[in-house]
Scaffold this active site. Structure first.
Site, mmCIF file in Angstrom:
data_model
loop_
_atom_site.group_PDB
_atom_site.id
_atom_site.type_symbol
_atom_site.label_atom_id
_atom_site.label_comp_id
_atom_site.label_asym_id
_atom_site.label_seq_id
_atom_site.Cartn_x
_atom_site.Cartn_y
_atom_site.Cartn_z
ATOM 1 N N GLY A 8 0.842 -1.192 0.000
ATOM 2 C CA GLY A 8 0.000 0.000 0.000
ATOM 3 C C GLY A 8 0.875 1.238 0.000
ATOM 4 N N CYS A 64 -8.316 21.454 18.407
ATOM 5 C CA CYS A 64 -8.328 21.915 19.790
ATOM 6 C C CYS A 64 -7.603 20.971 20.726
ATOM 7 C CB CYS A 64 -9.766 22.107 20.249
ATOM 8 S SG CYS A 64 -10.630 23.273 19.209
#
Ligand code: LLP
Length: 424
Positions: free
Chosen positions: A282, A351
């Protein structure tokens, strides 16, 4: 630090006289003007070249592991170049089929396939089901009893070989959720059961020892461990999985796909493994084919400590630094070859403090707000592991080649996010 190493960039990357980066004959800053940031830019020729290298290296068959990066265009491209496709969920299966990849070019994986996923895979007629565990053997038996065809199977074996990579990326050590252990006799029992069963058509053995593996010796070690078993189990196919590593930063080097294939073939020959040898890379197909372009929004010096450079993406388009502590390079699209003399930490807009793209980056010292910052080698496990954290919109993907760019995944919209939110 000097300029970014050229071989970390896609094959077709060029730097114009002004220092601007182009890929596939397309100017990156122009791509950004058209598509915005964050933006994944894939060099299509680079992708095709790597697919061809894999097909040449593994003449008995090689599947592209779609988990590294999947969209319809990528599925189609890998298929066009002669690769099979490894899909590991019903979702990956659906994308590959919609892209027009024939089912008999698909290898179906997963350590916890549901009966529904197995039924769907058998219904369309996938080339192989790679069986991970006894419960899956039970499910295949049950499906057969209710009228489903017998799929062609490989038995996934855990050879308990330690590959040199991050512990999260090792899959072939003894303490692993993947495959039938070779040592305790579970693998032999599974093969016996599969060979005797009318619910499946046994073809052979599969082993995947891990990912981002640099040492071809790790693959050789796995083959040594597997060779007697392959012989005893009457396998006509041995899949060595994927796992070849790539270089991400300046001091790393990795074997090429051809090097890897060659060393696998050589070891198999020396060990007398006579069956077909297949593989499923991959990362090595897609990683260095792509770069991510971001826009710099904040440059915040914290006196006496460091300077933070915040870009408009982050862990939602590249969670690898957070998950594995992976390193990346960064540079400016307008000054590709510039010396990078300014130490900064490149962070995203999410955040949390862990939202880091490059913990210890060096960038040109004239970096400014609105600059386009590029991180190379982001083609594998970035887009595919992206998320909507903070309701971030997942970035678009463009394929570039010969001076033309085509949008293959559009940017997500707020409507896309709201469409699934049905509870109000
Ligand atoms: N085959 C099987 C059964 C696999 O589990 C994998 C990867 C592959 C093939 C392809 O391996 P590759 O050639 O891409 O290394 N998210 C991690 C990597 C996870 C790999 C999972 N399995 C990362 O970002 O490094």
């Amino acid at each position: 630090m000097t300029a970014v190493r050229r071989d970390l960039l896609p094959d077709s990357a060029e730097v114009g006289s002004s220092g601007r980066l182009s890929i596939g004959g397309c100017d990156v800053l122009e791509l950004v003007s058209e598509h915005g940031t964050p933006l994944f830019i894939y060099d299509e020729t680079h992708l095709r070249t790597r697919c061809r290298e894999a097909v040449a290296g593994f003449p008995d068959g090689v599947a592209y592991a779609t988990k590294a990066f999947l969209c319809g265009a990528m599925a189609r491209l890998a298929y066009e170049e002669g690769m099979d496709l490894d899909v590991a969920t019903g979702g990956e299966l659906a994308v590959a089929l919609r892209a027009g990849v024939p089912a008999d070019r698909l290898v179906f994986h997963g350590n916890n396939k549901s009966s529904a996923e197995l039924a769907a895979a058998i219904d369309v007629g996938v080339k192989r089901v790679v069986v991970d565990n006894s419960d899956e053997l039970d499910r295949l038996e049950n499906l057969h009893r209710t009228g489903y065809q017998a799929p062609s199977v490989l038995i996934r074996v855990n050879p308990a070989v330690e590959a040199h990579t991050h512990e999260y990326l090792q899959t072939g050590i003894a303490d692993s959720k993947f495959g039938f252990p070779l040592d305790g006799g579970e693998a032999a029992a599974a093969v016996m059961r599969a060979r005797a069963s009318s619910a499946m058509d046994y073809h052979g053995v599969h082993a995947h020892i891990g990912s981002q593996v640099y040492a071809t010796s790790s693959f050789r070690k796995a083959l040594e461990v597997l060779a007697p078993f392959v012989e005893e189990s009457g396998a006509t196919e041995l899949s060595v999985g994927g796992g070849l590593g790539v270089a991400y930063v300046g001091d790393e080097t990795a074997p090429t796909i051809s090097d890897w294939a060659h060393s696998v073939a050589e070891a198999a020959g020396a060990l007398g493994i006579a069956c077909r040898i297949t593989a499923e890379p991959g990362r090595s197909i897609v990683a260095s084919a792509a770069v991510t372009a971001y826009t710099v929004g904040v440059i915040k010096p914290i006196s006496g400590i460091r300077t933070y450079v915040a870009v408009d993406g982050g862990m939602s388009d590249n969670p690898r630094p957070v998950l594995y502590g992976s390193g990346y390079e960064a540079f400016l699209a307008r000054r590709t070859d510039a010396d990078r003399t300014m130490p900064v930490r490149i962070v995203g807009k999410h955040c949390e403090s862990g939202d880091v793209i490059v913990a210890e980056a060096m960038v040109p010292d004239d970096i400014a707000i609105d600059d386009v910052l590029v991180t190379p080698v982001t083609g594998a496990y970035g887009h595919s592991m992206g998320s909507n954290y903070n309701m971030a919109l997942r970035p678009p993907v463009v394929f570039v080649s010969n001076g033309a760019a085509r949008l293959v995944v559009r940017r997500e919209t707020h409507e896309d996010l709201l469409r699934r939110d049905v509870g109000i």
